[in-house]
Scaffold this motif. Structure first.
Motif, PDB file in Angstrom:
ATOM      1  N   UNK A 106      -8.881  -9.230  10.475  1.00  0.00           N
ATOM      2  CA  UNK A 106      -8.067  -9.301  11.685  1.00  0.00           C
ATOM      3  C   UNK A 106      -7.685 -10.728  12.026  1.00  0.00           C
ATOM      4  N   UNK A 107      -8.659 -11.651  11.861  1.00  0.00           N
ATOM      5  CA  UNK A 107      -8.397 -13.057  12.223  1.00  0.00           C
ATOM      6  C   UNK A 107      -7.272 -13.645  11.378  1.00  0.00           C
ATOM      7  N   UNK A 108      -7.312 -13.306  10.085  1.00  0.00           N
ATOM      8  CA  UNK A 108      -6.300 -13.859   9.171  1.00  0.00           C
ATOM      9  C   UNK A 108      -4.904 -13.387   9.569  1.00  0.00           C
ATOM     10  N   UNK A 109      -4.795 -12.070   9.857  1.00  0.00           N
ATOM     11  CA  UNK A 109      -3.494 -11.540  10.268  1.00  0.00           C
ATOM     12  C   UNK A 109      -3.045 -12.160  11.580  1.00  0.00           C
ATOM     13  N   UNK A 110      -3.978 -12.277  12.535  1.00  0.00           N
ATOM     14  CA  UNK A 110      -3.624 -12.825  13.845  1.00  0.00           C
ATOM     15  C   UNK A 110      -3.164 -14.277  13.707  1.00  0.00           C
ATOM     16  N   UNK A 111      -3.821 -15.013  12.785  1.00  0.00           N
ATOM     17  CA  UNK A 111      -3.449 -16.409  12.558  1.00  0.00           C
ATOM     18  C   UNK A 111      -2.012 -16.511  12.069  1.00  0.00           C
ATOM     19  N   UNK A 112      -1.696 -15.657  11.083  1.00  0.00           N
ATOM     20  CA  UNK A 112      -0.327 -15.678  10.552  1.00  0.00           C
ATOM     21  C   UNK A 112       0.686 -15.333  11.629  1.00  0.00           C
ATOM     22  N   UNK A 158       6.817  -4.419  16.493  1.00  0.00           N
ATOM     23  CA  UNK A 158       6.234  -3.644  15.398  1.00  0.00           C
ATOM     24  C   UNK A 158       4.717  -3.733  15.447  1.00  0.00           C
ATOM     25  N   UNK A 159       4.203  -4.935  15.743  1.00  0.00           N
ATOM     26  CA  UNK A 159       2.749  -5.092  15.798  1.00  0.00           C
ATOM     27  C   UNK A 159       2.180  -4.286  16.967  1.00  0.00           C
ATOM     28  N   UNK A 160       2.899  -4.292  18.082  1.00  0.00           N
ATOM     29  CA  UNK A 160       2.440  -3.485  19.222  1.00  0.00           C
ATOM     30  C   UNK A 160       2.393  -2.005  18.865  1.00  0.00           C
ATOM     31  N   UNK A 161       3.434  -1.529  18.165  1.00  0.00           N
ATOM     32  CA  UNK A 161       3.464  -0.125  17.760  1.00  0.00           C
ATOM     33  C   UNK A 161       2.329   0.167  16.788  1.00  0.00           C
ATOM     34  N   UNK A 166       2.369   7.939  -1.599  1.00  0.00           N
ATOM     35  CA  UNK A 166       1.417   7.687  -0.514  1.00  0.00           C
ATOM     36  C   UNK A 166       0.462   8.870  -0.373  1.00  0.00           C
ATOM     37  N   UNK A 167       1.014  10.074  -0.509  1.00  0.00           N
ATOM     38  CA  UNK A 167       0.173  11.271  -0.419  1.00  0.00           C
ATOM     39  C   UNK A 167      -0.908  11.246  -1.496  1.00  0.00           C
ATOM     40  N   UNK A 168      -0.465  10.863  -2.723  1.00  0.00           N
ATOM     41  CA  UNK A 168      -1.420  10.804  -3.826  1.00  0.00           C
ATOM     42  C   UNK A 168      -2.505   9.762  -3.548  1.00  0.00           C
ATOM     43  N   UNK A 169      -2.068   8.605  -3.035  1.00  0.00           N
ATOM     44  CA  UNK A 169      -3.030   7.546  -2.727  1.00  0.00           C
ATOM     45  C   UNK A 169      -4.033   7.998  -1.672  1.00  0.00           C
ATOM     46  N   UNK A 170      -3.538   8.733  -0.667  1.00  0.00           N
ATOM     47  CA  UNK A 170      -4.446   9.183   0.396  1.00  0.00           C
ATOM     48  C   UNK A 170      -5.456  10.174  -0.159  1.00  0.00           C
ATOM     49  N   UNK A 171      -4.957  11.097  -0.997  1.00  0.00           N
ATOM     50  CA  UNK A 171      -5.871  12.103  -1.522  1.00  0.00           C
ATOM     51  C   UNK A 171      -6.899  11.496  -2.457  1.00  0.00           C
ATOM     52  N   UNK A 172      -6.528  10.386  -3.141  1.00  0.00           N
ATOM     53  CA  UNK A 172      -7.509   9.718  -4.000  1.00  0.00           C
ATOM     54  C   UNK A 172      -8.331   8.701  -3.229  1.00  0.00           C
ATOM     55  N   UNK A 173      -8.054   8.549  -1.941  1.00  0.00           N
ATOM     56  CA  UNK A 173      -8.828   7.608  -1.134  1.00  0.00           C
ATOM     57  C   UNK A 173      -8.465   6.153  -1.374  1.00  0.00           C
ATOM     58  N   UNK A 174      -7.210   5.885  -1.805  1.00  0.00           N
ATOM     59  CA  UNK A 174      -6.845   4.507  -2.122  1.00  0.00           C
ATOM     60  C   UNK A 174      -6.021   3.837  -1.024  1.00  0.00           C
ATOM     61  N   UNK A 175      -5.534   4.624  -0.062  1.00  0.00           N
ATOM     62  CA  UNK A 175      -4.681   4.038   0.975  1.00  0.00           C
ATOM     63  C   UNK A 175      -5.553   3.482   2.095  1.00  0.00           C
ATOM     64  N   UNK A 176      -6.166   2.334   1.842  1.00  0.00           N
ATOM     65  CA  UNK A 176      -7.163   1.813   2.772  1.00  0.00           C
ATOM     66  C   UNK A 176      -6.746   0.521   3.427  1.00  0.00           C
ATOM     67  N   UNK A 177      -5.452   0.244   3.458  1.00  0.00           N
ATOM     68  CA  UNK A 177      -5.021  -1.039   4.007  1.00  0.00           C
ATOM     69  C   UNK A 177      -5.343  -1.164   5.490  1.00  0.00           C
ATOM     70  N   UNK A 178      -5.427  -0.040   6.202  1.00  0.00           N
ATOM     71  CA  UNK A 178      -5.728  -0.132   7.639  1.00  0.00           C
ATOM     72  C   UNK A 178      -7.117  -0.683   7.880  1.00  0.00           C
ATOM     73  N   UNK A 179      -8.032  -0.459   6.922  1.00  0.00           N
ATOM     74  CA  UNK A 179      -9.365  -1.052   7.049  1.00  0.00           C
ATOM     75  C   UNK A 179      -9.287  -2.556   6.856  1.00  0.00           C
ATOM     76  N   UNK A 180      -8.397  -2.954   5.959  1.00  0.00           N
ATOM     77  CA  UNK A 180      -8.193  -4.380   5.699  1.00  0.00           C
ATOM     78  C   UNK A 180      -7.749  -5.097   6.974  1.00  0.00           C
ATOM     79  N   UNK A 181      -6.910  -4.434   7.754  1.00  0.00           N
ATOM     80  CA  UNK A 181      -6.430  -5.048   9.001  1.00  0.00           C
ATOM     81  C   UNK A 181      -7.583  -5.272   9.970  1.00  0.00           C
ATOM     82  N   UNK A 182      -8.560  -4.361   9.950  1.00  0.00           N
ATOM     83  CA  UNK A 182      -9.712  -4.524  10.845  1.00  0.00           C
ATOM     84  C   UNK A 182     -10.638  -5.610  10.322  1.00  0.00           C
ATOM     85  N   UNK A 183     -10.844  -5.623   8.984  1.00  0.00           N
ATOM     86  CA  UNK A 183     -11.777  -6.606   8.424  1.00  0.00           C
ATOM     87  C   UNK A 183     -11.223  -8.026   8.499  1.00  0.00           C
TER      88      UNK A 183
END
Ligand code: SF4
Lengths: 295, 169
Positions: B149-155, B67-70, B130-147
């Motif tokens: 990254x170390x924490x996720x990789x550690x887990x 899943x992480x690879x995908x 999800x559509x509503x969140x995207x249109x309001x600019x709230x679906x930003x979890x993918x940025x969290x993964x970049x910011x």
């Protein structure tokens, strides 16, 4: 001036192509007893794809592949008359240039997808190029009697000499027209000839490593391709007298392909080529014979 | 910019990672009874073309790696929907030795759908949210993964650490 004309021509064809794609999805959905997406869905898809950012790269050729494909189809567009108005370029023998240029799209995609080294892409490319062996021959032999009959090798001249309703080449050469229609199904890549991009078997084939902007460009390529491919068929066999007639004709030809697509399963690749070298080949050969026997 | 946001919300292509039994609810959602294509949602065969990663059910340590690879192959405005109780807290596999309990420790999840298993209506409801969140600019979890990254990789590393598992046994 010519540049502006070209730009207008190009934008019109892209818009119409995307519209056709959207309507095709709606029609397919209605046949399958679903409600279906809105007719402008294809515009949203392309817009979204252009707003995305790729996370990985596969090298220069992989990025250039869609550009080559799109440039190839845009150049083909220059030779396509939309109705009776003259196309941007036309001269004696532009049919051959047209038939050569129409192949550049799949070749560009083959170059691009080849670099990604994904086995699914390689299989897709091999299938696309093999399938070409089937429909290209049929397409060329179907148009042959028409061009010999009007003693010209220019698509534009064929329209001028053909004239309106009772003189349609499609009525004079019904067997060739039928063969051309079957070739069109393969050219458009609709079922039963969608082996190159079979999503359930080979994960969208050549497109498997393309996402974001590259896929957006490939969608535009497909949109222009729909108009160019059905346009050739309509221009040669039904001589459209004006631009409305042209778009109506291409729309009907494309919808016919979509309706067949909605109810058909998929051939295996060798079955598809064997099919093309069977009945359609017989049809177009009879079409050529018809020209010589009942002239 | 606004037009891009709207188009992102209204054209969601998904990879459905059918790991668990909840996946059986996907066919009715896609076909003629609940027809998800009418909201512009279409299944895609490859992660490179997908916007949404739908994880339908329990994830073992082995499938989590895939899943992480995908997820990392998807182009960037990308969203994850966790489907069913198993992705929230392990569900009925709470005590299992190799099923992960909390998906958002390993990849960022935008939305969860509760239930075991959720009905097609709730899947469509989640997509519309999800559509509503995207249109309001709230679906930003993918940025969290970049910011983070170390924490996720550690887990992830804690889970994939083969030696640790050997010691525990
Ligand atoms: S939440 Fe229920 S239906 Fe979904 S995977 Fe877990 S056990 Fe299966």
């Amino acid at each position: 001036m010519k540049i502006l004309l070209l730009l207008g021509y190009w934008i019109l064809v892209i818009i119409m192509g995307l519209l056709y794609m959207g309507i095709a999805r709606k029609v397919t959905a209605r046949i399958q007893n679903r409600y279906g997406p809105p007719f402008y869905q294809a515009f949203l898809d392309v817009l979204k794809l252009f707003s995305k950012r790729e996370t990985a790269s596969h090298g220069v050729m992989h990025s250039l592949g869609p550009v080559i494909a799109f440039a190839g189809i845009s150049t083909t567009l220059l030779f396509l008359p939309l109705g009776k108005g003259a196309p941007i370029l036309h001269f004696q023998g532009d049919l051959f240039v047209f038939l050569y240029l129409i192949v550049i799209g799949p070749l560009g995609m083959a170059l691009g997808a080849g670099e990604s080294n994904n086995p699914n892409a390689t299989i897709g490319i091999a299938r696309a190029l093999s399938l070409m062996l089937g429909y290209e021959i049929i397409l060329f032999m179907a148009t042959l009697p028409v061009f010999v009959h009007f003693k010209t090798a220019s698509i534009y001249e064929v329209i001028l000499k053909q004239g309106a309703f009772p003189n349609w080449a499609g009525i004079k050469f019904p067997l060739s027209m039928l063969g051309g229609l079957i070739a069109l199904q393969g050219l458009l890549g609709e079922k039963p000839f969608d082996q190159p991009i079979a999503p359930h078997e080979i994960a969208s084939g050549p497109m498997v490593e393309y996402g974001g902007k590259y896929l957006g460009l490939l969608q535009l390529w497909h949109a222009v391709g729909i108009i160019v491919e059905t346009g050739l068929f309509i221009d040669v066999f039904f001589g459209p007298q004006n631009i409305l007639w042209f778009f109506l004709g291409t729309f009907i030809a494309f919808m016919l392909a979509v309706v067949i697509n909605a109810v058909m399963p998929r051939f295996r690749i060798e079955q598809a080529i064997r099919f093309y070298w069977g009945v359609p080949l017989l049809l177009v050969v009879l079409g050529i014979l018809q020209y010589y026997l009942w002239r | 910019m606004g037009l891009f946001k709207i188009s992102q919300g209204r054209s969601l292509w998904m990879v459905h990672f059918c790991t668990g039994c909840g996946a059986v609810e996907m066919p009715p959602t896609m076909t003629s009874r609940f027809d998800m294509e009418r909201f512009g949602i279409a299944p895609m065969a490859t992660p490179r073309q997908a916007d949404v990663l739908l994880i339908t059910g329990y994830l073992t340590v082995k499938t989590l790696k895939r899943v992480i690879m995908v997820y990392e192959q998807m182009p960037t405005p990308r969203y994850v929907i966790g489907f069913g109780s198993c992705t929230v807290n392990g569900g009925i596999y709470w005590d299992s030795y190799n099923v992960i309990k909390n998906l958002d420790l390993y990849i960022p999840v935008d939305l969860y759908i509760f239930g075991c298993m959720p009905r097609p209506e709730s899947i469509l409801d989640a997509f519309l949210k999800l559509r509503k969140m995207i249109e309001e600019g709230k679906a930003n979890k993918w940025k969290d993964y970049i910011e983070r990254y170390d924490w996720y990789k550690q887990n992830q590393a804690k889970l994939f650490d083969v030696n640790k598992w050997r010691v525990q046994k």
